[in-house]
Write a protein that holds these residues in place. Structure first.
Motif, short mmCIF file in Angstrom:
data_model
loop_
_atom_site.label_atom_id
_atom_site.label_comp_id
_atom_site.label_asym_id
_atom_site.label_seq_id
_atom_site.Cartn_x
_atom_site.Cartn_y
_atom_site.Cartn_z
N THR A 168 103.89 -13.60 -81.28
CA THR A 168 104.22 -14.64 -80.28
C THR A 168 103.65 -16.00 -80.68
OG1 THR A 168 104.19 -12.95 -78.59
CG2 THR A 168 104.09 -15.22 -77.83
N LYS A 169 102.38 -15.98 -81.12
CA LYS A 169 101.73 -17.25 -81.47
C LYS A 169 102.53 -17.96 -82.55
CE LYS A 169 98.23 -19.74 -83.61
NZ LYS A 169 97.38 -19.85 -84.74
N LYS A 170 102.95 -17.19 -83.56
CA LYS A 170 103.69 -17.81 -84.67
C LYS A 170 105.04 -18.36 -84.18
CE LYS A 170 105.25 -17.21 -89.40
NZ LYS A 170 106.00 -18.40 -89.20
N MET A 171 105.69 -17.57 -83.31
CA MET A 171 107.02 -18.00 -82.83
C MET A 171 106.91 -19.31 -82.05
SD MET A 171 109.09 -14.56 -81.76
CE MET A 171 107.88 -13.72 -80.77
N ILE A 172 105.95 -19.38 -81.14
CA ILE A 172 105.86 -20.59 -80.30
C ILE A 172 105.34 -21.77 -81.14
CG2 ILE A 172 103.55 -20.10 -79.32
CD1 ILE A 172 106.45 -21.58 -77.35
N THR A 173 104.44 -21.47 -82.10
CA THR A 173 103.92 -22.54 -82.95
C THR A 173 105.05 -23.14 -83.79
OG1 THR A 173 101.80 -21.43 -83.05
CG2 THR A 173 102.18 -23.11 -84.70
N ASP A 174 105.90 -22.27 -84.34
CA ASP A 174 107.03 -22.76 -85.14
C ASP A 174 107.94 -23.67 -84.31
OD1 ASP A 174 106.09 -21.51 -87.34
OD2 ASP A 174 107.44 -19.77 -87.21
N MET A 175 108.13 -23.27 -83.04
CA MET A 175 108.97 -24.09 -82.16
C MET A 175 108.31 -25.44 -81.93
SD MET A 175 110.19 -21.49 -79.20
CE MET A 175 110.93 -19.94 -79.61
N MET A 176 107.00 -25.42 -81.75
CA MET A 176 106.27 -26.67 -81.48
C MET A 176 106.18 -27.55 -82.72
SD MET A 176 103.36 -25.17 -78.92
CE MET A 176 102.37 -26.63 -78.86
N ILE A 177 106.19 -26.92 -83.90
CA ILE A 177 106.22 -27.72 -85.13
C ILE A 177 107.51 -28.54 -85.16
CG2 ILE A 177 106.41 -27.58 -87.67
CD1 ILE A 177 104.48 -25.16 -87.52
N GLY A 178 108.59 -27.89 -84.66
CA GLY A 178 109.89 -28.56 -84.63
C GLY A 178 109.88 -29.87 -83.83
N VAL A 179 108.97 -29.95 -82.86
CA VAL A 179 108.90 -31.16 -82.01
C VAL A 179 108.56 -32.39 -82.84
CG1 VAL A 179 107.61 -32.23 -80.09
CG2 VAL A 179 108.29 -29.83 -79.95
N THR A 180 107.74 -32.19 -83.89
CA THR A 180 107.34 -33.35 -84.71
C THR A 180 108.20 -33.49 -85.97
OG1 THR A 180 105.69 -32.04 -85.90
CG2 THR A 180 104.94 -33.19 -83.92
#
Lengths: 665, 147
Positions: A493-505
């Motif tokens: 889960t952590k990796k999935m949400i982190t990857d999504m949040m990386i997309g924000v920048t």
């Protein structure tokens, strides 16, 4: 015989008198030595016994590395004894008046904020009227007149020498100290301040207030027998109670990081001219607050700078609607419980969706996109749909598991727990609004802690601002309180949400301004409408929160702008650049090596840009194709209708994009 | 035998009687003198000691006062040092002297390897190795600090 008899009588009388005399003496001795012994002994003792109270010093406040943030500045108070001045001038009123005038002029010349006339008035008041126990008015000598307080130690020492040289009578210098904040405005709202009331420090706010008990010194006393000259008779009885200084407080704050955050916050205030702004930097592993700053602020050394606006501690006391920065919590819970996957398609309804009788809008039109894009493009509708899919109970569990509605455990008082209604008080709209940060109020510290949980893999950690308290060898370390069980059942889960949040920048995200060369930055923007007088206004909280490096975060940083008035009002544009500036400098200070070389980083950026471009081309083509298909269908339908009515076929409607000179009928 | 019978006994009169009286008085005087001198010596010693104690106490007060003064000076200097070390002041000096300073590039930093048994100091750079309790059981800390 008569003589003999009279002799015997006289002897008997003498005996009787002697016996009476001895009896009286015995009675007096009994009274003095036995029955009134305690009372008289105490009276006697009081005449040759002195009791002095000794006061320790209040604990000081340091940063983690031992840099002084709040200290005790030794000062002196200058006190006059009007009655003594009169007596020492042999009760000559003229001579006394001349001396008082000289003293007053001398101190006006040598001390700040001292008025000669005022001092003269005080020194001239040799006696005052008061009432005794029985209520009768009595005249008493005045032995106490304040000349100056809080005079710098060195200045006071020089003045003492001069007073000695000038042979002024009845002037005393008493040691005292006052709280000094050597870093001025730095961390002022967290450190707080104290007032002084009758030589006692009264804490007003901040750490000074929340750790007042630990910092307060324990007064001691000494009782001893004194000689005629007032000196301590060392071989006689004496007893003393020890004085204990207060504990020194060591915060988790790192002064260099604090300086960085404060400096960048000032630059942001110059750039976007907000009503207020704040930033907080937290270590996600331990919950240590590494830096916390806010604007406007005040200088505790100069009370004139204090206003209700500048003195409030917004970080722990303010509860605000967070807006879109709530989305990752909902999506991460949905991912963890398997409601969605990063690739699940959500229809974002092209920017408008009606739910429970109310419209929900996106700031830009988004169609059918995967969940990753919901976070990346910050779609309200997409998040609300995922939330509705989860249901109210799961949403409540999700937000509560991230600590909303609870205090963060930080050693700051008061601390708000925010506003988060219990599930039974939710209305039909709540499920679609709480998930996008509306209808719920959280404090900046709660937000920072919740992001720490995402950054550290779901471990709930209490925030800490006090690292340890020390008094000599007595060192007490405040424990790190962190739960051993992650709230994420799924380790990915952590990796999935982190990857999504990386997309924000990254390209196509809502805050490309926060990207840092050589690092993956996971973050989320938030632009929340401010509620003023119970209604949404045209003012906004523009926030950006994130953690770097995304894969192994060293810190979580939240930057919020309250009502930016210059430039964009969006979180990405207002707070994003400040996030980047603070994060870059912090990474350098922490000596964090970049994850990627410049070439790799640029390659990743251009690949993301290219992918975005291709996706846009694909989407545009898809939209175009759909539009053409729709036009074709419309045309065919109209032709059919015309044929039905007239039996002839004509072009009845201009084709999409055709010019207005198309033939109409 | 009491005094009366002793005096009436003629065989004990004369020179022999005088010889027995002299050592008794001398002994008493000697004993008294000894006791007096012991008392005097004790009294003198006490007075002397008290005087010494007084002197030492005065000395102690003087030194305590000196220590207090030094501590006060140290406190004042500590405050001044903190003011000088503040970023506000450092930044002003950098601008004043136009110093071209910049933060170190992380690539330039190398960490020394920790030898076996060497205890890590608390890190200024983030997570440290503090031991702690938790409300929900044992705690985990992240490794960090000086690597």
């Amino acid at each position: 015989m008569t003589l003999f008899r009279s002799m015997a009588i006289r002897m008997a009388l003498v005996y009787i008198l002697l016996i009476c005399g001895f009896g009286y003496v015995a009675r007096v001795l009994y009274t003095v030595q036995i029955s009134r012994h305690c009372e008289l002994f105490e009276k006697a003792q009081n005449t040759y016994t002195t009791r002095i109270e000794t006061h320790g010093t209040r604990g000081e406040i340091y940063d983690f590395g031992g840099s002084l943030l709040v200290g005790n500045m030794p000062t002196m108070d200058i006190i006059g004894d009007p009655a003594n001045i009169y007596i020492l001038n042999k009760k000559d009123a003229d001579k006394t008046e001349t001396e008082c005038r000289m003293i007053a002029d001398f101190f006006e010349k040598n001390c700040e904020n001292v008025k000669s006339d005022e001092i003269f008035r005080r020194l001239s008041r040799r006696s005052f009227t008061t009432k005794d126990k029985d209520g009768n008015e009595i005249e008493q000598d005045c032995h106490y007149a304040v000349i100056a307080t809080g005079v710098d130690y060195q200045t006071a020492k020089d003045l003492k020498e001069k007073v000695k040289e000038l042979s002024f009578h009845g002037i005393a210098f008493t040691s005292s100290y006052r709280r000094k904040y050597p870093k001025n405005t730095m961390l002022a709202n967290i450190l707080g301040l104290t007032n002084v009331s009758y030589d006692t420090f009264v804490p007003v706010q901040g750490i000074e207030r929340s750790l007042n008990d630990a910092m307060t010194a324990t007064s001691g006393s000494m009782v001893y027998e004194r000689a005629r000259n007032g000196r301590h008779v060392t071989f006689a009885n004496s007893r003393s109670e020890p004085t204990l200084d207060g504990y020194d407080i060591y915060l988790t704050i790192r002064e260099p990081l604090q300086a960085i955050v404060e400096e960048e916050l000032d630059l942001m205030c110059e750039r976007v001219k907000p009503h207020a702004a704040w930033a907080v930097l937290v270590d996600p592993a331990t919950g240590d607050v590494l830096a916390a700053a806010q604007r406007p602020t005040f200088n505790p050394n100069d009370r004139a700078t204090m206003t209700p606006e500048s003195s409030a501690n917004r970080l722990s006391e303010l509860a605000l609607e967070p807006g879109s920065i709530m989305k990752p919590f909902v999506i991460s819970y949905a991912l963890d419980k398997g409601f969605v996957t990063p690739g699940s398609i959500v229809d974002c309804e092209q920017g408008v969706w009606k739910y429970a009788g109310r419209l929900l809008h996106d700031t830009h039109n988004v169609g059918k996109v995967p969940v990753t894009e919901v976070i990346k493009q910050s779609s309200n509708i997409g998040t609300a749909k995922v939330s509705v899919m989860m249901g109210a109970k799961n949403l409540d569990t999700a937000l509560r598991s991230f600590g909303f509605g609870q205090k963060t455990g930080i050693q700051l008082k008061p601390e708000t727990s925010g506003i988060f209604r219990p599930l039974e008080k939710w209305d039909s709209l709540s499920v679609s609004r709480f998930c996008i940060g509306q209808g719920i109020a959280v404090s900046p510290l709660q937000l920072a802690r919740a992001y720490c949980m995402i950054a550290n893999g779901g471990y709930k950690v209490n925030l800490r601002i006090v690292d340890r308290i020390e008094r000599g060898d007595d060192v007490r370390v405040m424990p790190v309180i962190r739960e051993t069980k992650s709230i994420f059942a799924n380790p990915t889960t952590k990796k999935m949400i982190t990857d999504m949040m990386i997309g924000v920048t990254e390209a196509g995200g809502t805050c490309t301004e926060a990207a840092i060369e050589g690092f993956h930055v996971a973050g989320k923007t938030g632009t929340a409408q401010k509620v003023i007088n119970g209604a949404y206004s045209n003012r906004y909280y523009a926030s950006f929160v994130g953690f770097v490096p995304a894969e192994n975060p060293k810190f979580v940083l939240l930057v919020t702008c309250d009502d930016p008035t210059v430039g964009s009002r969006y979180g990405g544009s207002a707070s994003g650049p400040t996030f980047k500036a603070i994060a870059e400098r912090t990474l350098k200070y922490m000596h964090v090596q970049p994850q990627l070389t410049k070439e790799q980083w640029l390659a990743e950026r251009s690949a993301a840009q290219k992918a975005l471009h291709e996706r846009k081309v694909r989407e545009d083509a898809l939209v175009q194709a759909r539009r053409e298909e729709r036009d074709r269908q419309l045309k065919a339908q109209q032709a059919k209708e015309t044929t039905k009515r007239t039996g002839t076929s004509v072009a009845s409607r201009p084709a999409s994009g055709s010019k207005s000179n198309t033939i109409r009928r | 035998m009491n005094q009366f019978t002793k005096k009436t006994n003629p065989s004990e009169d004369g020179a022999g009687a005088g010889r027995t009286e002299t050592p008794w008085v001398a002994g008493l005087i000697f004993k008294m003198a000894l006791i007096m001198s012991i008392i005097f010596a004790a009294f003198y010693a006490r007075v002397h000691l008290n005087d010494k104690t007084e002197q030492l106490a005065r000395e102690k007060t003087r030194i305590t006062e000196q220590i207090r003064e030094k501590q006060t000076e140290i406190q004042t200097l500590n405050i001044q040092l903190a003011q000088l070390k503040s970023w506000e002041n450092i930044n002003a000096k950098i601008r004043q002297h136009n110093l071209a300073l910049h933060a170190v590039n992380p690539n330039q930093v190398r960490y020394m390897k920790r030898f076996e048994g060497q205890v890590a100091a608390p890190s200024l750079y983030g997570s440290d190795t503090r031991v702690a309790d938790t409300s929900a059981g044992a705690k985990q800390t992240s490794a960090g600090g000086i690597r």
